[in-house]
Design an enzyme around this catalytic site. Structure first.
Site, short mmCIF file in Angstrom:
data_model
loop_
_atom_site.label_atom_id
_atom_site.label_comp_id
_atom_site.label_asym_id
_atom_site.label_seq_id
_atom_site.Cartn_x
_atom_site.Cartn_y
_atom_site.Cartn_z
N GLU A 375 74.67 50.87 57.06
CA GLU A 375 73.85 52.09 57.44
C GLU A 375 73.65 53.24 56.50
O GLU A 375 72.59 53.79 56.44
CB GLU A 375 74.36 52.53 58.76
CG GLU A 375 74.29 51.56 60.07
CD GLU A 375 72.86 51.01 60.25
OE1 GLU A 375 71.97 51.64 60.00
OE2 GLU A 375 72.86 49.68 60.73
N HIS A 505 66.70 44.05 68.55
CA HIS A 505 65.39 43.96 67.60
C HIS A 505 64.17 43.74 68.31
O HIS A 505 63.12 43.91 67.88
CB HIS A 505 65.90 43.24 66.39
CG HIS A 505 67.09 43.76 65.69
ND1 HIS A 505 68.45 43.26 66.35
CD2 HIS A 505 67.40 44.43 64.68
CE1 HIS A 505 69.24 43.83 65.40
NE2 HIS A 505 68.81 44.54 64.66
#
Length: 805
Positions: A375, A505
């Protein structure tokens, strides 16, 4: 004036016109960038507020801000159409106009655009707030994070895992199904209005490069590259699959086939996406020090802040910048608990105006330690291209963005690096066995996920293209899952489910092929950066931390954002323009060699026929045409519902009358699988509200025998036309046809008798006529013995002749 003079003047005029158009376009884009910065920030901030505190008020605020941003984009996209791309020479200007001329969702009507936003927000909310409650204690409920994910990461109880797996899909996936159907229709309409074939084609457009000499790349080429690289990866995956299957047989001996697919709920997380959590079950050399440093992190009292600070140190060590002060102030790095509902899936945010944040419900595990690097890699990319124009602030393609943090994770996971930060003891010694342990752990995360990613996106591409009918989504999903991934559903799912949308997702509208391409890019990048870092030795031992040469090479690429074609950006770093699987295969070569040796006596590959519920299933065959002829009815979902209800009735009756137990079986407890067009299928029965408790086949057979005639009557069939294979026909009378059989038989027999009599009569008459004719034609003198004086009948009185009977 000469011809050459005219030509010169014409060229000057054209150049002046192009210059004027380009100047106008630059002015337009400057104004757009200024206005977009403010509106985008407000929209992003509203979205952040919703994701970190899911309330109705924040949903409304997010929708309002999103509507303003969409309206602005639609207006600006229309204005951008005024500047013909073929007359723009400046590549930076051209790329910005190209991006802005794509209308996106704003091409839809206002009503459809609002409906699409509502669908997306609703799917996100359902996913983030979905919970599963204990059937025996409705007050005891678990969210996905941390409750269900904790079970899927750590539990070794087959039935507990099955309960969590099935309940999530039943509670969340079923709610998402009608929304996802609408989503597909609207997204396809949007894509086609933007001149793409479908929404999958629209997603693939992120990889498209046009008009840049030898760096062009087509949407179709992406499909070809993914398919041929997958074929190269398959042998490694198949050996990893066979090895994992052998280890799972040790853990769940009665639930795994030595030649079959792997049950989907046993693979380490809710989706079987990453097999990382299988390491403790599959570690090759368990006597060696554990390279999963979770316990060391806990022992050393690491927390979320420490995890992200260590990730920051890694990036800084290669010459990349620190996180901003605002980053540490505004990010949400831990789950706030019951204080507020949040979207816990890890995400990196570039809100604009230098505001970068991460949202993650961090746990103190090695997996989250590596996720933090991933991230933060996104944030490093965001910060690097922040100086680019607004429309070019993005990765060269989506896979590049995902790859950056993964490069750092490859180094951060090495024993060398873990020793350097005190998570492996100083006396940790690397040898062949620790090397295999390390590579297997890496493969469980990296190699194990590639078929999952490829198959999921292939399925979605086929859905968007219309190649999978809506009433076969789940059927095709699990067929592809078996064939491509070697994974089988632990219980059958019908078309009320939407298993793909049970993944973040999918329900949140992210393309997924990025996670496939990023894996190939990350190893290509890693190889190039390790060369820059002067690393010597196998690629899997490379740690680029503290190499500013490697960091600078990476940073030069990051700063480009989307201002250069990704093929050119890739070439600048790795020296090649296309995806290449070779560095990945080189990285895992020692493991591949070891796996082939381990699997010498094992079946490599998988049979798609086996399923975990096969032993307890009963096969049914139905012959409607032969039983009912022209009166045969259509076998459809309603008939399946009636069948399941009939079996549920039989189960209730059996348990009440034979076992003296009142168990309220429902049609949902009768699980149907492998439905074939010629009407055959398998079914088994589970206990009410407990999918993990499969009723033994022998009990179901007894219940069927007890109510066989009632089940037959429900379908106007008998034991021969409604077959339960393995269950002997009952002694009960079969279903009676409208006319009794004995009447039909009697009528046929009488008909035969009458026909016989008629035939005999006519035969007799015919024979008599033949005899008379023969007698009349006979020579009266032929047999006379003259010496004996025979009478001549021709002269006798005919009145004496009697008529023959």
């Amino acid at each position: 004036m000469s011809g050459s003079s005219w030509l010169l003047l014409s060229l000057v005029a054209v150049t002046a016109a192009q210059s004027t158009i380009e100047e106008q376009a630059k002015t337009f884009l400057d104004k757009f960038n200024h206005e977009a910065e403010d509106l985008f920030y407000q929209s992003s901030l509203a979205s952040w507020n919703y994701n970190t505190n899911i309330t109705e008020e924040n949903v409304q605020n997010m929708n309002n801000a999103g509507d303003k941003w969409s309206a602005f984009l639609k207006e600006q996209s229309t204005l951008a159409q005024m500047y013909p791309l073929q007359e723009i020479q400046n590549l930076t200007v051209k790329l910005q106009l190209q991006a802005l001329q794509q209308n996106g969702s704003s091409v839809l009507s206002e009503d459809k655009s609002k409906r699409l936003n509502t669908i997306l927000n609703t799917m996100s909310t359902i996913y983030s707030t979905g919970k599963v409650c204990n059937p025996n204690n409705p007050q005891e409920c678990l969210l996905l994070e941390p409750g269900l994910n904790e079970i899927m990461a750590n539990s070794l109880d087959y039935n507990e895992r099955l309960w969590a797996w099935e309940s999530w899909r039943s509670e969340v996936g079923k709610q998402l199904r009608p929304l996802y159907e609408e989503y597909v229709v609207l997204k396809n309409e949007m894509a086609r209005a933007n001149h793409y074939e479908d929404y999958g084609d629209y997603w693939r457009g992120d990889y498209e490069v046009n008009g840049v000499d030898s760096y062009d790349y087509s949407r179709g080429q992406l499909i070809e590259d993914v398919e041929h690289t997958f074929e190269e990866i398959k042998p490694l995956y198949e050996h990893l699959h066979a090895y994992v299957r052998a280890k799972l047989i040790n853990a769940y001996p009665s639930y795994i086939s030595p030649i079959g697919c792997l049950p989907a709920h046993l693979l380490g997380d809710m989706w079987g996406r990453f097999w990382t959590n299988l390491y403790s079950l599959t570690v090759p050399f368990g006597q060696k020090p554990n390279i999963d440093v979770t316990d060391a992190m806990v022992d050393q009292a690491w927390d979320a802040q420490r995890i992200f600070k260590e990730a920051e140190k890694f990036f800084v060590s290669v010459g990349l910048p620190n996180m901003t002060q605002r980053f540490w102030e505004n990010s949400m790095l831990t789950d706030p608990g019951n204080v507020q509902k949040v979207v816990c899936h890890p995400t990196a945010w570039d809100l604009g105006k230098g505001d970068f944040r991460i949202l993650m419900c961090t746990k103190v595990t090695m997996d989250d330690f590596l996720t933090a690097h991933h991230e933060m890699g996104h944030i490093q990319y965001d910060m690097a291209y922040a100086a680019q124009p607004f429309l070019l602030r993005n990765g060269a393609n989506e896979g590049f963005h995902e790859a950056v943090g993964e490069i750092m994770s490859l180094s951060a996971a090495t024993p060398k690096h873990l020793k350097s930060i005190g998570l492996l003891s100083p006396d940790f010694q690397e040898d062949n066995e620790t090397e295999i342990n390390f590579l297997l752990k890496q493969a469980l995360t990296i190699v194990g996920t590639l078929p999952f990613t490829y198959m999921l996106e292939k399925w979605r591409w086929m859905v968007f293209k219309g190649e999978i009918p809506k009433d076969q989504w789940m059927k095709k999903w699990w067929e592809m899952k078996r064939e491509i991934v070697g994974v089988v559903e632990p219980v059958p799912h019908d078309e009320t489910y939407c298993d793909p949308a049970s993944l973040f997702h999918v329900s949140n509208d992210y393309s997924f092929i990025r996670y496939y391409t990023r894996t190939l890019y990350q190893f290509q990048f890693q190889e190039a950066l390790c060369q820059a870092a002067k690393h010597e030795g196998p690629l899997h031992k490379c740690d680029i931390s503290n190499s500013t040469e490697a960091g600078q090479k990476l940073l030069n690429m990051l700063r480009l954002g989307k201002s250069e074609p990704w093929t050119l950006a890739l070439e600048n770093v790795v020296g090649a323009k296309n995806m290449n699987v070779r560095p990945l295969l080189d990285y895992f070569e020692p493991l591949f060699t070891w796996l082939k040796d381990q699997n010498k006596n094992s079946f490599v590959g998988w049979s798609t026929d086996w399923s975990p519920y096969a032993d307890q299933s009963i096969k049914v065959r139905i012959s409607l045409k032969s039983a009912l002829g022209n009166k045969a009815y259509e076998w459809n979902d309603n008939e399946i519902y009636l069948f399941r209800s009939s079996v549920a009735y039989a189960m209730r009756k059996y348990f009440l009358e034979v076992k003296n137990q009142m168990i309220l079986f429902g049609e949902e407890d009768v699980r149907v699988a492998n439905l074939k067009p010629r009407i055959s299928f398998n079914f088994f029965v589970t206990a009410p509200k407990n999918v993990s408790d499969i009723i033994p086949r022998t009990e179901v057979e007894k219940a069927i025998r007890m109510s066989r005639s009632r089940i037959n009557d429900a379908f106007r069939l008998n034991d021969n036309s409604l077959e339960f294979l393995g269950i002997q026909p009952t002694l009960g009378p079969p279903n009676q046809p409208p006319v009794s059989i004995w009447l039909i038989v009697f009528g046929v027999v009488m008909g035969v008798i009458v026909v016989g009599i008629v035939v005999l009569i006519f035969t007799g008459i015919r024979d008599r006529k033949k005899k008379n004719k023969a007698r009349n034609e006979e020579n009266p003198y032929a047999s006379i013995d003259i010496s004996k004086g025979e009478n001549n009948p021709g002269f006798q009185n005919t009145d004496d002749v009697q008529t023959s009977f």
